[in-house]
Design an enzyme around this catalytic site. Structure first.
Site, PDB file in Angstrom:
ATOM      1  N   ARG A 100       0.821  -1.205   0.000  1.00  0.00           N
ATOM      2  CA  ARG A 100       0.000   0.000   0.000  1.00  0.00           C
ATOM      3  C   ARG A 100       0.860   1.263   0.000  1.00  0.00           C
ATOM      4  O   ARG A 100       1.931   1.292   0.598  1.00  0.00           O
ATOM      5  CB  ARG A 100      -0.914   0.029   1.222  1.00  0.00           C
TER       6      ARG A 100
ATOM      7  N   LYS B 110      -2.315 -13.581  12.045  1.00  0.00           N
ATOM      8  CA  LYS B 110      -3.775 -13.453  12.006  1.00  0.00           C
ATOM      9  C   LYS B 110      -4.408 -14.462  11.044  1.00  0.00           C
ATOM     10  O   LYS B 110      -5.368 -15.158  11.397  1.00  0.00           O
ATOM     11  CB  LYS B 110      -4.110 -12.014  11.601  1.00  0.00           C
ATOM     12  N   THR B 111      -3.862 -14.542   9.830  1.00  0.00           N
ATOM     13  CA  THR B 111      -4.411 -15.471   8.840  1.00  0.00           C
ATOM     14  C   THR B 111      -4.075 -16.909   9.201  1.00  0.00           C
ATOM     15  O   THR B 111      -4.932 -17.799   9.153  1.00  0.00           O
ATOM     16  CB  THR B 111      -3.861 -15.132   7.444  1.00  0.00           C
TER      17      THR B 111
ATOM     18  N   LYS C 214      -8.603  -2.440   0.581  1.00  0.00           N
ATOM     19  CA  LYS C 214      -8.536  -1.604   1.773  1.00  0.00           C
ATOM     20  C   LYS C 214      -9.393  -0.344   1.636  1.00  0.00           C
ATOM     21  O   LYS C 214      -9.823   0.225   2.643  1.00  0.00           O
ATOM     22  CB  LYS C 214      -7.088  -1.230   2.070  1.00  0.00           C
TER      23      LYS C 214
ATOM     24  N   ARG D 102       1.823 -12.009  -1.981  1.00  0.00           N
ATOM     25  CA  ARG D 102       0.452 -12.214  -1.512  1.00  0.00           C
ATOM     26  C   ARG D 102      -0.301 -13.189  -2.402  1.00  0.00           C
ATOM     27  O   ARG D 102      -0.002 -13.337  -3.587  1.00  0.00           O
ATOM     28  CB  ARG D 102      -0.305 -10.877  -1.529  1.00  0.00           C
TER      29      ARG D 102
ATOM     30  N   ASP E 205      -9.538 -11.304   7.580  1.00  0.00           N
ATOM     31  CA  ASP E 205      -8.982  -9.951   7.630  1.00  0.00           C
ATOM     32  C   ASP E 205      -9.929  -8.843   8.077  1.00  0.00           C
ATOM     33  O   ASP E 205      -9.511  -7.961   8.815  1.00  0.00           O
ATOM     34  CB  ASP E 205      -8.426  -9.594   6.248  1.00  0.00           C
TER      35      ASP E 205
ATOM     36  N   HIS F 166     -10.336  -4.878  11.989  1.00  0.00           N
ATOM     37  CA  HIS F 166      -9.258  -5.467  11.199  1.00  0.00           C
ATOM     38  C   HIS F 166      -8.845  -6.733  11.931  1.00  0.00           C
ATOM     39  O   HIS F 166      -7.995  -6.710  12.812  1.00  0.00           O
ATOM     40  CB  HIS F 166      -8.097  -4.480  11.084  1.00  0.00           C
TER      41      HIS F 166
ATOM     42  N   SER G  31       0.075  -7.043  10.239  1.00  0.00           N
ATOM     43  CA  SER G  31       0.732  -7.948   9.302  1.00  0.00           C
ATOM     44  C   SER G  31       1.917  -8.640   9.970  1.00  0.00           C
ATOM     45  O   SER G  31       2.721  -8.005  10.655  1.00  0.00           O
ATOM     46  CB  SER G  31       1.213  -7.156   8.080  1.00  0.00           C
TER      47      SER G  31
END
Length: 538
Positions: free
Chosen positions: A57, A240-241, A199, A321, A255, A218, A236
């Site tokens: 980003r 989390k994933t 996003k 990604r 997410d 988030h 990140s």
């Protein structure tokens, strides 16, 4: 006959031979992407693309139009830079002109949000076929009957070839992401990184939903065998994933979610996982998606001859990604929804090696750590980072939160209190010393502690109070070496631990200072304090 394209209240004339590809499905979009030279197929079927110089980003190039609607409702500052209506008008004029010169473009009509009462209808217009595939993968895909008469609430236009003019458009560089809540229009130019679209929808929902009393988050979320929902906040690299993709639990999403009175609901219909150093052993569910047609892999290195993927090669980007439909995860929720949560887990990758592997939080402590949003960068991840560096991202997602953090923090605290939710802080970072000295927290330890927290058995453990942070830390947990539960005991030099902990406490307090006047006394009292060390014997 000239082709006309409606963009909100505007009508854009296109070249006579222009083709507008509306709501193409995955297979046709992959065909278009390959025929146009936008990507290549890997051996097992995913589409592999490169995003060029933008592999993440462009946070400093994101702007929100400051007008009568947003002047008092947006938290202006580093994360939310303002753009004047006049500059946006010039940008919009130039965007529509650039759009009108395209011979082919792609349109997707999609939903942001899985709970029908709280979703937003979004039309996404893209220059690239693979961008259309990406956003179709990531957002919620309407049923055929829902496409009939689809009327967009908001429109996104994504033109990677567009070059902004800072003097004319009031931006910082040739790259721009401009959000106009009043005109319900988002313009993305000068970057091929597809995550900007995803996003932008997240930021949109983060602005709209608090007015409805909905908590936007988030986070990832999953459901246990007994119907218990768990939420995982984390920046990140914190897991989390990975931790939400648990074969024993049903995945709601990885997410972005909302927490309403009746449900936790995914904002999306897909997952966007980090691919760098992906392991079939450690993350089998995610690894399997890289062998599926319909997955989009960004900046993953591929052998041109064999078309085999190399997930360890970061020559194109560290932030590689993969975007894939959520139903590529075998145990994903068919409705992208679950009950209101029983547990909240806040993930941090503490490279200082100070935080315990798990701690139980009070509602006040949960709000404090939510507003802090702490993790740490490690040496080698960014130019100039040679020592562990604390990173604080308010609400675990400051760049996507248009409103003041206290809005989200108070919503969270209210929902925790009303739902009697258990809250946990989990360190997936380092133990036995800071980064470079200690070791990464074993994922087996993290999973064992999480399982104990989520099945309720950890609540029956004996706890001690951490002298620096004040939260409750278990003394022993079946199947876990007790030594790892007390980080100070894992360091060879306890005095070095104390000094490092004192430094981290100071960083927390300095970061929280701007929020102190916006929270109540209980949250302020949840701030960490430097431990009082016993005097050495004479």
């Amino acid at each position: 006959m000239q082709t006309l394209l409606r963009v909100g209240d505007d009508v854009v004339p296109l070249p006579a031979d222009a083709l507008v590809h509306a709501n193409l499905e995955a297979a046709r979009l992959v065909e278009h992407a390959i025929l146009r030279g936008e990507g290549q197929l890997a051996r097992h079927g995913p589409l592999v693309v490169a995003t060029g110089r933008h592999t993440g980003r462009s946070a400093n190039d994101r702007f929100i139009v400051r007008d009568a609607q947003t002047d008092q409702t947006v938290w202006w500052g580093k994360s939310n830079r303002d753009m004047t209506p006049a500059h946006f008008a010039a940008l919009k004029t130039d965007f529509l002109a650039a759009l009108g010169r395209l011979n082919q473009l792609y349109v997707q009509d999609l939903f942001g949000g899985s709970q029908p009462e709280h979703r937003v209808r979004v039309r996404v217009i893209t220059q690239l076929a693979w961008h259309s595939l990406f956003i179709r993968t990531m957002l919620v895909r309407p049923q055929p009957n829902e496409l009939a008469g689809f009327a967009a609430d908001y429109t996104i236009i994504d033109l990677p070839d567009f070059r902004a003019d800072p003097a004319r458009h009031g931006c910082r560089s040739e790259t721009v992401i401009a959000v106009n809540f009043t005109e319900r229009l988002i313009l993305i130019g000068g970057t091929a990184y597809a995550g900007e679209m995803k996003k932008s929808v997240f930021g949109l929902l983060n602005y709209l939903l608090p007015e409805q009393g909905i908590m936007p988050m988030h986070c990832s979320a999953n459901i246990g065998p007994d119907g218990d929902t768990a939420i995982f906040f984390g920046l990140s690299g914190t897991g989390k994933t990975t931790l939400s993709a648990d074969a024993s639990r049903t995945l709601i999403g990885d997410d972005e979610h909302g927490w309403s009175d009746t449900a936790v609901f995914n904002f999306e219909g897909g997952c966007y996982a980090k691919m760098i150093r992906l392991s079939a052993d450690a993350e089998p569910e995610i690894f399997a998606t890289t062998r599926r047609f319909g997955t989009v892999l960004e900046n993953v290195v591929m052998d041109e001859v064999t078309r085999e993927l190399d997930f360890d090669d970061n020559r194109l980007a560290e932030n590689t990604r993969g975007a894939y439909p959520i139903d590529f995860i075998p145990n994903a929720s068919a409705r992208n929804m679950g009950p209101v949560p029983r547990n909240i887990v806040m993930l941090t990758a503490d490279a200082f090696g100070v935080l315990p592997p798990i701690a139980r939080l009070t509602p006040d402590q949960a709000m404090y750590h939510f507003l802090s949003g702490y993790t740490a960068k490690v040496a080698g991840t960014e130019i100039g980072v040679t020592e562990p560096e604390a990173t604080f991202s308010t609400c675990f997602g400051a760049p996507f939160m248009p409103r003041h953090p206290s809005v989200y923090g108070n919503l969270l605290k209210q929902r925790i209190a009303s739902g009697n939710v258990d809250c946990w802080l989990v360190n997936t970072g380092w133990t036995g010393g800071k980064y470079g000295v200690g070791n990464r927290m074993p994922i087996k330890v993290t999973r064992a502690l999480l399982n104990a927290a989520l099945d309720g058995s950890l609540n029956d453990a004996e706890f001690r109070t951490d002298p620096n942070f004040g939260f409750a830390v278990p003394v022993s947990v079946p199947g876990v070496d007790p030594a790892i539960l007390d980080p100070r005991m894992t360091w060879t030099d306890p005095a070095d631990y104390d000094a490092t902990a004192a430094r981290l406490v100071d960083l927390f307090n300095a970061n929280f200072a701007p929020f102190a006047d916006h929270v109540d006394a209980g949250v302020r009292a949840a701030a960490p304090r430097v431990r009082q060390r016993e005097a050495e014997p004479a």
